[in-house]
Design a protein around this motif. Structure first.
Motif, PDB file in Angstrom:
ATOM      1  N   ALA A  53      21.484 -62.690 -40.082  1.00  0.00           N
ATOM      2  CA  ALA A  53      21.387 -61.795 -41.234  1.00  0.00           C
ATOM      3  C   ALA A  53      22.598 -60.882 -41.363  1.00  0.00           C
ATOM      4  O   ALA A  53      22.892 -60.394 -42.441  1.00  0.00           O
ATOM      5  N   THR A  54      23.314 -60.664 -40.255  1.00  0.00           N
ATOM      6  CA  THR A  54      24.448 -59.743 -40.294  1.00  0.00           C
ATOM      7  C   THR A  54      25.803 -60.428 -40.169  1.00  0.00           C
ATOM      8  O   THR A  54      26.829 -59.773 -40.325  1.00  0.00           O
ATOM      9  N   THR A  55      25.821 -61.727 -39.902  1.00  0.00           N
ATOM     10  CA  THR A  55      27.089 -62.446 -39.785  1.00  0.00           C
ATOM     11  C   THR A  55      27.713 -62.601 -41.166  1.00  0.00           C
ATOM     12  O   THR A  55      27.088 -63.138 -42.075  1.00  0.00           O
ATOM     13  N   LYS A  56      28.903 -62.118 -41.295  1.00  0.00           N
ATOM     14  CA  LYS A  56      29.617 -62.216 -42.572  1.00  0.00           C
ATOM     15  C   LYS A  56      30.532 -63.434 -42.542  1.00  0.00           C
ATOM     16  O   LYS A  56      30.944 -63.899 -41.488  1.00  0.00           O
ATOM     17  N   HIS A  73      24.684 -63.100 -49.517  1.00  0.00           N
ATOM     18  CA  HIS A  73      24.594 -63.556 -48.126  1.00  0.00           C
ATOM     19  C   HIS A  73      23.450 -64.564 -47.971  1.00  0.00           C
ATOM     20  O   HIS A  73      23.601 -65.584 -47.292  1.00  0.00           O
ATOM     21  N   TYR A 129      16.715 -57.670 -54.268  1.00  0.00           N
ATOM     22  CA  TYR A 129      17.794 -57.620 -53.281  1.00  0.00           C
ATOM     23  C   TYR A 129      19.030 -56.968 -53.883  1.00  0.00           C
ATOM     24  O   TYR A 129      19.242 -57.024 -55.088  1.00  0.00           O
ATOM     25  N   ARG A 161      17.598 -63.984 -35.835  1.00  0.00           N
ATOM     26  CA  ARG A 161      17.498 -63.517 -37.211  1.00  0.00           C
ATOM     27  C   ARG A 161      18.516 -62.408 -37.463  1.00  0.00           C
ATOM     28  O   ARG A 161      19.234 -62.431 -38.455  1.00  0.00           O
ATOM     29  N   LYS A 162      18.576 -61.465 -36.538  1.00  0.00           N
ATOM     30  CA  LYS A 162      19.507 -60.342 -36.715  1.00  0.00           C
ATOM     31  C   LYS A 162      20.952 -60.840 -36.768  1.00  0.00           C
ATOM     32  O   LYS A 162      21.732 -60.403 -37.608  1.00  0.00           O
ATOM     33  N   GLN A 163      21.288 -61.766 -35.877  1.00  0.00           N
ATOM     34  CA  GLN A 163      22.660 -62.285 -35.836  1.00  0.00           C
ATOM     35  C   GLN A 163      22.998 -63.006 -37.134  1.00  0.00           C
ATOM     36  O   GLN A 163      24.055 -62.784 -37.708  1.00  0.00           O
ATOM     37  N   ASP A 179      24.981 -57.850 -52.713  1.00  0.00           N
ATOM     38  CA  ASP A 179      25.657 -58.276 -51.478  1.00  0.00           C
ATOM     39  C   ASP A 179      24.721 -59.072 -50.578  1.00  0.00           C
ATOM     40  O   ASP A 179      25.096 -60.125 -50.055  1.00  0.00           O
ATOM     41  N   TYR A 180      23.502 -58.570 -50.366  1.00  0.00           N
ATOM     42  CA  TYR A 180      22.562 -59.280 -49.494  1.00  0.00           C
ATOM     43  C   TYR A 180      22.126 -60.597 -50.132  1.00  0.00           C
ATOM     44  O   TYR A 180      21.996 -61.618 -49.449  1.00  0.00           O
TER      45      TYR A 180
END
Length: 131
Positions: A113-116, A83, A76, A109-111, A79-80
């Motif tokens: 995985a991308t929520t900071k 997260h 990975y 999952r998308k929400q 940054d990921y």
């Protein structure tokens, strides 16, 4: 991804529904306060949570190793990986809801995985994610 609000009216009875995307499927889900009730757990979302827990375990097992090195060893980006570590600290009730398929419809999952900047405090997590 939150679906469009729909309603079925038959003989004066209104039934709130939401068009929900789960992976590649789009389903009509009976909605109650934005929760997907009695739906199977979203496999992609469950896998993300499992991956996050695996990242957490790898970080603990690494001891004093630098985060960047652990991230690279797991395949990975730093940054990921960071997260994923944040997702591993989700409130137990949030994780349980996801595993049972009872998360708010907007939590995918998308929400996730991308929520900071997911808060560390469990109460703040529940508010931020709509639980």
């Amino acid at each position: 991804m939150a679906g469009d609000q729909l309603g079925l009216v038959d003989a004066g009875i209104a039934v709130p529904m939401v068009r929900a995307r789960r992976g590649k499927d789009v389903r009509l889900v009976l909605a109650d306060d934005n929760y997907a009730m009695q739906t199977p757990a979203d496999p992609a979302l469950v896998k993300l949570i499992a991956t996050a827990r695996g990242a957490w375990s790898a970080m603990l097992a690494a001891g004093d190793t630098v985060l960047d090195e652990v991230a690279n060893s797991q395949g990975y980006s730093p940054d990921y990986f960071t997260h994923l570590l944040r997702l591993a600290t989700l409130a137990p009730c949030i994780m349980q809801s996801i595993l049972e398929g009872r998360q708010p419809i907007a939590v995918t999952r998308k929400q996730l995985a991308t929520t900071k900047n997911i808060p560390l405090a469990w109460d703040a997590q529940r508010v931020a994610l709509g639980f």
